[in-house]
Design a protein around this motif. Structure first.
Motif, PDB file in Angstrom:
ATOM      1  N   PRO C 380       0.768  -1.221  -0.019  1.00 11.44           N
ATOM      2  CA  PRO C 380      -0.059   0.133   0.126  1.00 11.44           C
ATOM      3  C   PRO C 380       0.757   1.219  -0.074  1.00 11.44           C
ATOM      4  O   PRO C 380       0.308   2.332  -0.213  1.00 11.44           O
ATOM      5  CB  PRO C 380      -0.899  -0.223   1.417  1.00 11.44           C
ATOM      6  CG  PRO C 380       0.216  -0.935   2.152  1.00 11.44           C
ATOM      7  CD  PRO C 380       0.815  -1.962   1.307  1.00 11.44           C
ATOM      8  N   PRO C 385       9.059  -4.161  -2.436  1.00 12.63           N
ATOM      9  CA  PRO C 385       9.390  -4.766  -1.221  1.00 12.63           C
ATOM     10  C   PRO C 385      10.744  -5.742  -1.484  1.00 12.63           C
ATOM     11  O   PRO C 385      11.507  -5.968  -0.525  1.00 12.63           O
ATOM     12  CB  PRO C 385       8.321  -5.607  -0.905  1.00 12.63           C
ATOM     13  CG  PRO C 385       6.937  -4.848  -1.363  1.00 12.63           C
ATOM     14  CD  PRO C 385       7.640  -4.273  -2.538  1.00 12.63           C
ATOM     15  N   CYS C 411       2.856  -3.418   7.433  1.00 18.00           N
ATOM     16  CA  CYS C 411       1.632  -3.960   7.327  1.00 18.00           C
ATOM     17  C   CYS C 411       1.559  -5.305   6.990  1.00 18.00           C
ATOM     18  O   CYS C 411       0.478  -5.787   7.281  1.00 18.00           O
ATOM     19  CB  CYS C 411       0.678  -3.223   6.162  1.00 18.00           C
ATOM     20  SG  CYS C 411       1.441  -3.502   4.715  1.00 18.00           S
ATOM     21  N   CYS C 413       1.338  -6.913   4.067  1.00 17.38           N
ATOM     22  CA  CYS C 413       0.899  -7.242   2.837  1.00 17.38           C
ATOM     23  C   CYS C 413       1.897  -8.115   1.860  1.00 17.38           C
ATOM     24  O   CYS C 413       1.571  -9.256   1.419  1.00 17.38           O
ATOM     25  CB  CYS C 413       0.214  -6.088   1.913  1.00 17.38           C
ATOM     26  SG  CYS C 413      -1.111  -5.399   2.821  1.00 17.38           S
TER      27      CYS C 413
END
Ligand code: SF4
Ligand code: SF4
Ligand code: SF4
Ligand code: SF4
Lengths: 183, 337, 513
Positions: C380, C385, C411, C413
């Motif tokens: 997000p 990453p 987070c 994700c």
């Protein structure tokens, strides 16, 4: 065959371009080298490197007179950084200057201290307070752990105490990457 | 259970990703078999067995957990792609050699899954076309599906004349390059028995099969739309444009896209995640680059198809492309990093 | 209708909210011994104000703010202070920390509660009261709320966002609070808006909580004055992340290094708004909170729990199942495994999640990154990453930072979608804490360098002063010599000097005579 040659040629042109670009973009500014080296050194000022403090060692490295693996407090990490900065090969810490130890600070046993001020004179960063004939204390936050105050103390009342792990200085550990275990 | 958050994980795995890629290849393979016979299946099995054996050997040699990595399916994908890009009637040892080069050299010597900067299948293909050009231009003719002859071609004496045919790309190139023939694209392609409607009889439907499988991969989010889209737009664009300018010398977009390795390249080769660009804009540049270089090689080069060389060339550029196309980070959108 | 925006990425894990969402608050019984950690807020720990043996009343201040970013802590019930002991606290390290331990007397007697009229007091006074009532962000970060109502001269707060998104799976305490205390939440939000100088309040709730949306909308309809909008936002984790919710509701992206007030907004959790209302309008400091206990338990639900209640006792209320292999604090995406259930409930405890192999199956063996980019599509924060992972894993921390490591909100994700099941966030946490530690070390080294240079300078100065003195003396002698002029005088001078030195020697060393 022409094709293959063409491919190779084009490849090398592109690679060359990339390398050139990289060397321009990531060039290490060479000038205030001593400052940069000094910034990497841990400033423990312990003299284990054989120089009277970090700055002189930095100067010696910059002049090419000293190797990069002589600072035990800086440890392997520090050597890696120096190697990166100077574009040299990493080499392990040279044993003759001492070994990397867990970070510690000096603690004066206030019952035993006779207030001789010898340690105050030895401390390179003025981390010990106290007046003549009065008990002395180490300011923990300023002590670099250089151990220079240990030897001068006539009554051996200074000890090095490793800094304990607390919630404040606790760190997340490096994740274990063990495929075999997982599999 | 993981030792730290997030404790929840989507049930995705490398294995399932690779499996989907294999499934997506099936329509194309079916078409291949339909038009060109069972040989391709023989090659696929040959390549698969070799790939798994080589992978296992390399994993063992590198002291990696063999079963763990062997089941990830990545070796199979490489094997299938090699089998599908080589002519299906090359001798068996050529397939085996190609797969060995892909797995041993291009994959494991570079560090194994996830570490190889070059697409292993394309490294193998390029090596083969440079080393054995004679075998690499012998494609089966559409309809020449006799199994016995094909098996004979692969494993035994090569009596090829009856069944071999240059690919449409090859014939077109030869015709156009041979001076004095005064061939135009139109006159060459008029021969519908060779050229079918778009990209060569049979081949165009194989390409259609790849296209269908590829679209399914996009829908499954195994690959992103950028690479195939940029590839097709760039390839179609340059082919269409040059065709407009000089329709005698340049074949059109439809022909180029549905012949040779274009569709396979767009959806299965250029999209190999390990060696492709990873940023959205980077993917566009990367795929467009492959398409353009491939077109140049097809039209001006010495080889009929250049998907392997163009992919490898763009593989080299990936770090640079990625570095300069980093997408803006949340909140930092005004100034690009 | 407000135009909604969206953030890129995000994931949609199974929500598992129904289990604990029974619509009632279960009041947890008062424990006999409460352990109240002194470190409960982000920032500095609180400074204890009580000693062993002190009698305290419920709501009495037992620790004051320990710095500018710190709040007070209160006795959760009446009783006797057993002492300030080191005790397990809910922290991933499992390290002990100082806590005030209180033996409850069972009477649960309140201090004298003094409600105030917040609209009659200046904002600074209200902030001090918020601080002294111990109000911190209850969404999990526990950042002192009074600090968030401040803004610098170049900042402003026009829009106060109330975060009722509760995007983490399993957790339902905010949902329940909104259903049962909608009016109080809005009262508290209005007070926070008043303190911050905001002109409007926007409540964001994920649309998987229709009852909460309805309750809040009804409560907003009953209010007059300050405009309050209740907005249902699409359910997608992490819509309840502060940055994401601000983005969804206003279109503003607050980058790392900036604060919401730089963009005219500020964000508070619904429970924080509720705690504000309790603190200022009812004079009740922050001594309890709603905690979801769910997961692998017989009777999942939401409990009203006193701060300081041992988590083991709390879990016992929900009937833990035998195959529970550990307990998480927080949700499955961002929570952490509790090293021990001895630790007490703290202000940041929003959920205790009993985990089992069945509930959270082991993710399967880790594979190398295949650069598939799934993580980048799920992130997000629009990060890459796998690049950050690559450099964090290789410990090339500077490079990881170049790829905006510190923009990562952890987070989860990316790790959630990764087909190679790489624990990506573990690497970011490692890299971040390593970088922070190194920065600290570097600061310490800079101080040491300064102090060392200062010392060298001082020594140099001392030396120079000595040299100057000597030089002055020499000059004096010379001058006298010059005055004397002839050779005889010179001889006499030398003789005198020799005599003087001998004299000095004798003085210094009397035993030699
Ligand atoms: S050995 Fe001691 S004095 Fe020498 S550079 Fe390292 S810390 Fe400084
Ligand atoms: S107190 Fe001792 S160990 Fe610490 S810095 Fe001073 S001399 Fe070194
Ligand atoms: S999702 Fe996992 S495997 Fe894919 S790029 Fe990200 S880290 Fe690599
Ligand atoms: S944990 Fe960090 S990198 Fe991963 S998705 Fe969340 S913000 Fe992005």
């Amino acid at each position: 065959m022409l094709e293959a040659l063409l491919v190779m040629a084009l490849g090398s042109v592109i690679l060359g371009g990339a390398l050139g670009y990289a060397s321009v973009k990531f060039r290490v500014e060479g000038d205030p080298l001593v400052e940069k080296i000094d910034a990497i050194l841990p400033q423990t000022q312990c003299g284990q490197c054989g120089f009277p403090g970090c700055k002189p060692y930095a100067e010696a490295i910059a002049r090419g007179e000293a190797d990069i693996n002589c600072c035990p407090p800086g440890g392997e990490d520090g050597i890696h950084k120096l190697a990166d900065l100077l574009g040299r090969e990493f080499k392990p810490l040279s044993g003759e200057h001492g070994i990397e130890k867990p970070k510690s600070i000096a603690v004066i046993d206030e019952q035993t201290c006779i207030g001789c001020t010898l340690c105050i004179q030895a401390c390179p960063v003025d981390a010990i307070v106290g007046a003549a004939k009065q008990m002395h204390t180490v300011i923990a936050s300023q002590c670099t752990g250089c151990e220079l105050c240990l030897a001068p103390c006539p009554v051996n009342c200074i000890a090095m105490v490793p800094i304990p792990e607390t919630i404040d200085n606790w760190k997340w550990k490096y994740p274990v990457f063990d495929v075999r275990k997982a599999a | 259970m993981p030792s730290n958050s997030p404790f929840l994980r989507q049930p995705a795995s490398v294995q399932s990703v690779m499996l989907k890629v294999l499934v997506a290849l099936l329509p194309g393979i079916a078409m291949y078999v339909w038009f060109f016979g069972w040989a391709v299946l023989i090659q696929i099995s040959l390549a698969s067995v070799t790939a798994l054996a080589a992978e296992a050997a390399m994993l063992a040699a590198r002291r990696k957990p063999v079963r763990h990595f062997l089941t990830d399916g990545s070796a199979l994908v490489t094997a299938w792609l090699i089998a599908l890009s080589l002519p299906s009637i090359v001798p068996w040892w050529l397939t085996v050699l190609a797969v060995l080069i892909a797995i041993v050299v291009a994959k494991h010597l570079y560090g194994g899954l996830g570490q190889n900067p070059f697409n292993p299948a394309m490294v193998a293909f390029a090596a083969m076309i440079v080393a054995y050009p004679q075998f690499m231009s012998q494609w089966p003719a559409a309809g020449a599906t006799d199994l016995a002859t094909q098996i004979n071609a692969i494993f035994g004496q090569r009596q090829l004349d009856a069944m071999v045919m240059a690919t449409p790309l090859d014939t077109l190139r030869t015709a156009l390059h041979t001076s004095g023939l005064n061939a135009t694209v139109e006159s060459v392609l008029a021969n519908k028995t060779t050229y079918g409607f778009l990209g060569g009889k049979g081949w165009e439907l194989v390409a259609l099969g790849y296209l269908i499988g590829g679209l399914w991969l996009v829908q499954q989010r195994v690959i992103t739309w950028q690479i195939p889209a940029a590839f097709i737009v760039a390839f179609g664009g340059i082919a269409g444009l040059t065709h407009l300018i000089d329709s005698a010398q340049f074949a059109g977009a439809g022909f180029h896209l549905f012949s040779g390795g274009a569709m396979l390249g767009a959806f299965f080769i250029a999209t190999d995640p390990v060696s492709a660009s990873t940023t959205p804009r980077g993917k566009l540049i990367y795929a467009a680059g492959i398409a353009l270089i491939d077109w140049v090689i097809r039209v001006y080069g010495a080889y009929p198809d250049g998907i392997a060389f163009s992919t490898l060339l763009m593989n080299i550029c990936v770090p640079l492309i990625d570095k300069s196309t980093q997408p803006p980070v949340f909140g930092h959108k005004e100034k690009r990093p | 209708m407000r135009q909604l925006f969206s953030f890129t990425g995000g994931v949609k894990p199974a929500s598992h909210k129904i289990e604990s969402n029974r619509g009632v608050v279960i009041v947890a019984p008062l424990p006999n011994v409460l352990v109240v950690p002194l470190r409960q807020n982000a920032g500095l720990p609180s400074r204890p104000l009580v000693q062993a043996g002190d009698k305290v009343l419920k709501g009495q201040t037992i620790a004051g703010p320990g710095g500018s970013i710190s709040v007070a802590i209160h006795a959760p019930t009446s009783g006797t202070v057993r002492g300030i002991e080191t005790h397990a606290i809910p922290h991933p390290s499992g390290l002990l920390a100082p806590c005030v331990v209180i033996e409850a007397d069972g009477e649960d007697r309140w201090i004298d509660r003094k409600p105030i009229d917040p609209y009659a007091l200046p904002a600074d006074e209200l902030r001090a009261r918020l601080r002294d009532a111990g109000v911190v962000g209850l969404g999990g970060a526990a950042f002192p709320s009074f600090v968030k109502t401040q803004h610098g001269p170049t900042q402003r707060i026009d829009t106060l966002i109330v975060n009722g998104a509760e995007c983490e799976p399993f957790i339902t305490c905010d949902d329940l609070l909104m259903r049962t205390q909608a009016g109080q939440i809005l009262e508290g939000a209005a007070v926070l808006a008043h303190i911050a100088g905001a002109q409007r309040v926007v409540v964001g709730i994920e649309d998987n909580k229709p009852e909460a949306v309805a309750a809040m909308t009804a409560a907003a309809g009953k209010r007059s004055g300050l405009p309050v909008e209740v907005i249902a936002v699409p359910t997608r984790y992490p819509a309840g992340g502060e940055k994401q919710l601000i983005r969804v509701l206003t279109g503003i992206e607050v980058p790392f290094g900036k604060l919401p007030p730089d963009y005219g907004v500020q964000c508070f959790n619904v429970a924080t708004a509720y705690a504000t209302a309790r603190a200022l309008l009812h004079g009740e400091p922050m001594i309890s909170r709603l905690v979801t206990v769910t997961g692998n338990v017989e009777r999942p639900g939401n409990f009203e729990v006193r701060i300081g209640m041992p988590i083991a006792d709390l879990v016992a209320l929900a009937g833990p199942k035998a195959d529970t292999d550990r307990n998480l604090m927080g949700g499955p995406m961002m929570g952490f495994a509790l090293p021990t259930l001895d630790a007490p409930v703290v202000k940041a405890t929003n959920c205790i999640l009993a985990a089992s192999k069945a509930l959270f199956p082991p993710p399967g063996p880790e594979m190398p990154c295949i650069r598939c980019g799934a993580c980048a599509r799920a992130c997000p924060m629009d990060l890459q990453p796998f690049e950050m992972y690559w450099f964090s894993r290789a410990k090339i921390l500077g490079k990881a930072q170049e790829y905006h490591l510190f923009d990562c909100i952890e987070c989860g994700c990316c790790a959630y979608v990764c087909p190679s099941r790489i624990p990506l966030v573990d690497y970011y946490r490692f890299a971040k804490s390593e970088i922070r530690a190194r920065e600290k070390e570097k600061d310490a080294a800079d101080v040491a360098r300064l102090r060392y240079e200062f010392r060298l300078e001082r020594e140099e100065r001392d030396k120079q002063e000595k040299a100057a003195k000597l030089a002055a003396k020499a000059a004096e002698t010379k001058a006298r010599l010059a005055e004397a002029g002839d050779a005889d005088d010179k001889k006499a001078m030398i003789a005198a000097a020799v005599a003087r030195t001998q004299e000095q020697k004798a003085e210094e060393n009397p035993s030699a005579e």
